[in-house]
Each structure stands twice: as structure tokens, then as C-alpha cells.
Design a protein around this motif. Sequence first.
Motif, short mmCIF file in Angstrom:
data_model
loop_
_atom_site.label_atom_id
_atom_site.label_comp_id
_atom_site.label_asym_id
_atom_site.label_seq_id
_atom_site.Cartn_x
_atom_site.Cartn_y
_atom_site.Cartn_z
N GLU A 115 0.97 0.37 -13.76
CA GLU A 115 -0.49 0.50 -13.64
C GLU A 115 -1.19 -0.62 -14.41
O GLU A 115 -2.18 -1.20 -13.93
N ALA B 56 -2.29 0.35 -8.21
CA ALA B 56 -3.34 1.37 -8.22
C ALA B 56 -2.76 2.72 -8.66
O ALA B 56 -1.69 3.13 -8.21
N GLN B 57 -3.48 3.39 -9.53
CA GLN B 57 -2.99 4.66 -10.10
C GLN B 57 -2.66 5.72 -9.05
O GLN B 57 -1.64 6.41 -9.18
N PRO B 58 -3.50 5.89 -7.98
CA PRO B 58 -3.17 6.95 -7.00
C PRO B 58 -1.84 6.74 -6.29
O PRO B 58 -1.29 7.69 -5.71
N ARG B 59 -1.31 5.53 -6.31
CA ARG B 59 -0.03 5.27 -5.64
C ARG B 59 1.15 5.71 -6.49
O ARG B 59 2.27 5.81 -5.97
N ALA C 23 3.17 4.40 -1.37
CA ALA C 23 3.26 5.20 -2.60
C ALA C 23 4.56 4.85 -3.33
O ALA C 23 5.56 4.47 -2.72
N THR D 20 3.61 7.96 -9.11
CA THR D 20 4.03 9.30 -9.51
C THR D 20 5.21 9.17 -10.46
O THR D 20 6.13 8.38 -10.20
N ASP E 104 0.81 -1.22 0.00
CA ASP E 104 0.00 0.00 0.00
C ASP E 104 0.85 1.28 0.00
O ASP E 104 0.31 2.38 0.13
#
Length: 261
Positions: A203, A208-211, A167, A213, A165
Motif C-alpha cells: 500500500e 490501492a488499498q481496496p485491492r 485483487a 487482503t 487492476d
Amino acid sequence: MNRRRERRREPEEPENHERWLISYADFITLLFAFFVVMYALSSINEGKYKMLSNSLINAFGSAPAGAVPRGDGQPKEAPGPLPAHRPRTGEISRQEREKMNNVARDILQVLAPLVKQGKVKITQTVRGVSVDINASVLFAPGDATLSGESSQALKAVAAVLKADDHAIQVEGHTDSTPIRNASFPSNWELSSVRASSVVRLMEENGIAQPRLTAVGYGPTRPVSTNDTAEGRLSNRRVSITIMSNIPGNGAEVPVDLVEWK
């Protein structure tokens, strides 16, 4: 005869008009006693209150189930269960370090062949676990399209991180040699698109995309000199950093294959 009876009749006592004073005095006495009791209850300590409460309970019956006396004389509900143990800051840091150690170990296992060849370097800091992959493993010179072999390696990394989980920050880096072609006017575009290519693959493989950058640093963060071919090769890289939840900065700790045998 009638006169004799009238003479024998005793004289009547006069009516007492001040009898109400007795009742009034009794009322005042009771009222005074009531205020004394109220004052005593307002300043009663806990020990005296318990004694009084026990006496009242014995006289009038038991208190309602689950109720305990309160400081104002009113029952309140018994306290519920104690809250679950909350880990201290030290415990949280220790648990987070263990998580990051596990992440570093798992990534090291799937990239072990490339680590042995010196094409991948895994380091661990308070910032997180950083995986530096030489750009020659991933891309052709001046290109940002992932090769088939590199895609398999990155898919293995994505499989490790999918259930995690934390980032993930992917950074693209180049050497200082200028580039100018139809696709990339400068090293900024090249580094950014390379980072985006890795993010897109992750991805597509369950991260998951929100993780995710993607960051392009161009030639601004070299790890070696740009004066030699070997140094420039080291500077052309993609860094995948699994971000730790522990705040602060720490020195880099290389993750050695020997540690996980």
C-alpha cells in the motif's frame, strides 16, 4: 281572360319529403367504405403496407427524413448505429489469460535472482498468479518485521502491480512448531502479522488499498512435511496471489524462467 290563364297553368308537382334518404344512403355508403379500409389496414401485411405507403408518399410528398414506417402506420426514427462488439465469454477468458501471463512474466523478471536460488516459486492457475516467498527471505525467525533486502524485492513487485487492476491476496503461513512469546501467542498471530506487513508495504508503494487482503493461515496449509527441517522451511512462507477474473479452479502450472528468455 284571367280565367283562360288559370286554365292553362300546369298543376304543381307535390313536394318530395323523402329526398333526405339519398343523402343518408350516400353517408352510409361512405361510412361502410371507411370501415372496410380501416379493417384492411388493421390486417395488412408488410408488403401491402409498403405499397400503400409508397403510393401515399408519391401523392402527398416524401416522408420526414430519418423516419421509417412502423407496423401501426406511424413513422418512427431510423435505428441508430449498431452497438459495439461485445467480446464473447471465450474471448474474455483468453484476454484474461494473456493479462495473467504478462503479470507472471513481469514478476518473474524482477524476482529472477530469488527464483534461481529457489527462495521464490511462481505458479499460475485459473485462480491467479501465486508468488510463494520463503519466510527466511522476508523475516527473522519468530519476527514479522520485513528486512531491508526483502523490502526492495517487494517494492519491485509492487511497482509491477501498481498499474494493474486485479485483487491481491497476501497469505501468511508457518510450520507446525509452536510459538509463544510476548508478541505472538501462537502461529496464527505470527502468520497474520507477517501478511499484514507485506500488505502495508504494498500500500505504501502505490497499490490501492481496496485491492489488498491480508490472511493468516498459521500452520494449516503446509506444502511439505513438518517432520524435517527442510519441509518446515518450505512451509514458512508468504504467498502473494494476484487474483484472476476467470471463475473456476485449475491445476497449478509452474512458471519457469526458461519460458521468458
